[in-house]
Design an enzyme around this catalytic site. Sequence first.
Site, PDB file in Angstrom:
ATOM      1  N   ASN A  18       0.707  -1.300   0.079  1.00  0.00           N
ATOM      2  CA  ASN A  18       0.063   0.003   0.218  1.00  0.00           C
ATOM      3  C   ASN A  18       0.979   1.286  -0.067  1.00  0.00           C
ATOM      4  O   ASN A  18       0.583   2.323  -0.553  1.00  0.00           O
ATOM      5  CB  ASN A  18      -0.995  -0.115   1.202  1.00  0.00           C
ATOM      6  CG  ASN A  18      -2.088  -0.972   0.762  1.00  0.00           C
ATOM      7  OD1 ASN A  18      -3.007  -0.272   0.078  1.00  0.00           O
ATOM      8  ND2 ASN A  18      -2.313  -1.989   1.314  1.00  0.00           N
ATOM      9  N   LYS A  94      -0.279  -2.321  15.026  1.00  0.00           N
ATOM     10  CA  LYS A  94      -0.226  -2.264  16.379  1.00  0.00           C
ATOM     11  C   LYS A  94      -1.176  -1.178  16.811  1.00  0.00           C
ATOM     12  O   LYS A  94      -1.590  -0.416  15.890  1.00  0.00           O
ATOM     13  CB  LYS A  94       1.393  -1.813  16.776  1.00  0.00           C
ATOM     14  CG  LYS A  94       2.382  -2.656  16.691  1.00  0.00           C
ATOM     15  CD  LYS A  94       2.338  -3.537  17.799  1.00  0.00           C
ATOM     16  CE  LYS A  94       3.237  -4.657  17.583  1.00  0.00           C
ATOM     17  NZ  LYS A  94       3.160  -5.648  18.675  1.00  0.00           N
ATOM     18  N   HIS A 112      -8.620  -1.068   5.901  1.00  0.00           N
ATOM     19  CA  HIS A 112      -8.777  -2.381   6.419  1.00  0.00           C
ATOM     20  C   HIS A 112      -9.457  -3.148   5.085  1.00  0.00           C
ATOM     21  O   HIS A 112     -10.028  -2.807   4.468  1.00  0.00           O
ATOM     22  CB  HIS A 112      -9.942  -2.449   7.303  1.00  0.00           C
ATOM     23  CG  HIS A 112     -10.131  -3.412   8.067  1.00  0.00           C
ATOM     24  ND1 HIS A 112      -9.415  -3.914   9.043  1.00  0.00           N
ATOM     25  CD2 HIS A 112     -11.219  -4.475   7.949  1.00  0.00           C
ATOM     26  CE1 HIS A 112      -9.987  -5.371   9.484  1.00  0.00           C
ATOM     27  NE2 HIS A 112     -10.787  -5.438   8.964  1.00  0.00           N
TER      28      HIS A 112
HETATM   29  C1  GAR Z   1      -3.528  -4.994   3.944  1.00  0.00           C
HETATM   30  O1  GAR Z   1      -4.263  -5.732   3.013  1.00  0.00           O
HETATM   31  C2  GAR Z   1      -4.029  -3.999   4.870  1.00  0.00           C
HETATM   32  O2  GAR Z   1      -5.568  -3.788   4.473  1.00  0.00           O
HETATM   33  C3  GAR Z   1      -3.834  -5.025   6.001  1.00  0.00           C
HETATM   34  O3  GAR Z   1      -2.644  -5.373   5.869  1.00  0.00           O
HETATM   35  C4  GAR Z   1      -2.323  -5.373   4.462  1.00  0.00           C
HETATM   36  C5  GAR Z   1      -0.997  -4.736   4.510  1.00  0.00           C
HETATM   37  O4  GAR Z   1      -0.567  -5.054   3.256  1.00  0.00           O
HETATM   38  N1  GAR Z   1      -4.251  -4.048   7.254  1.00  0.00           N
HETATM   39  C6  GAR Z   1      -4.924  -4.875   8.146  1.00  0.00           C
HETATM   40  O5  GAR Z   1      -5.336  -5.986   8.040  1.00  0.00           O
HETATM   41  C7  GAR Z   1      -5.177  -3.830   9.324  1.00  0.00           C
HETATM   42  N2  GAR Z   1      -6.386  -4.526  10.168  1.00  0.00           N
HETATM   43  P1  GAR Z   1       0.793  -4.194   2.761  1.00  0.00           P
HETATM   44  O6  GAR Z   1       1.868  -4.118   3.693  1.00  0.00           O
HETATM   45  O7  GAR Z   1       1.163  -4.905   1.510  1.00  0.00           O
HETATM   46  O8  GAR Z   1       0.167  -2.813   2.455  1.00  0.00           O
END
Ligand code: GAR
Length: 201
Positions: A18, A94, A112
């Site tokens: 992201n 966190k 999310h």
């Molecule tokens: C993403 O899918 C984000 O939505 C999720 O972790 C992933 C990170 O991916 N976040 C959560 O689950 C928060 N509750 P990335 O490191 O490739 O961006």
Amino acid sequence: MNDSTLRIGVFASGRGSNLQAIINSIEAGELICKIEFVLSNNSDSGALEIARRYNIPAIHLSERNFHSDNFESSFFQVLRKYNPDLIILAGYMKLIPQNVVTEYCNRIINIHPALLPNFGGKGMFGMNVHNAVFESKEKYSGVSVHLVNEEYDKGKVLFQEKVDISDCKSPEEIAEKVLKLEHVVYPKVLKMIYEKKMSLL
Ligand code: GAR
């Protein structure tokens, strides 16, 4: 860069896709935004590596290395130094310290990988979310961007987009579809905030 550039701090724990999507959107000139720093609780995170590659200050800050008071004050030191307009959580696993939430009230957002309020809360992150969605036999999943408060995934939802997952045969296939959507949605939401088409209040 001019005075109206949106200055953000990105918090991330994992691979950082992201973060990369936001950087790509900035580099393409679609998003008028400057990433002031990337902070991670995980010294090995892909997100910190990406930050270094783009000469963005990459900060490792883990609660494990501090007494709790010092941990909070280290957080504040980072925030005082870079003074971002917004804090963007991009896979940050966190809780944000209470005093930081208070000081940055309505200025911390999270992405999310599901349609909140469903499939959110403590323990609902990454593949846990997609496993639960798959087991519930949902036809749709999606992406939620929300304000961050002191509870996991409980702040006001700012934006949601859904995706048809009826053809997905595994949690991994759901994860892939949802992540692709995240990479479109997060830059889009930041652009809306920058253009004042979305209010955080
Ligand atoms: C993403 O899918 C984000 O939505 C999720 O972790 C992933 C990170 O991916 N976040 C959560 O689950 C928060 N509750 P990335 O490191 O490739 O961006």
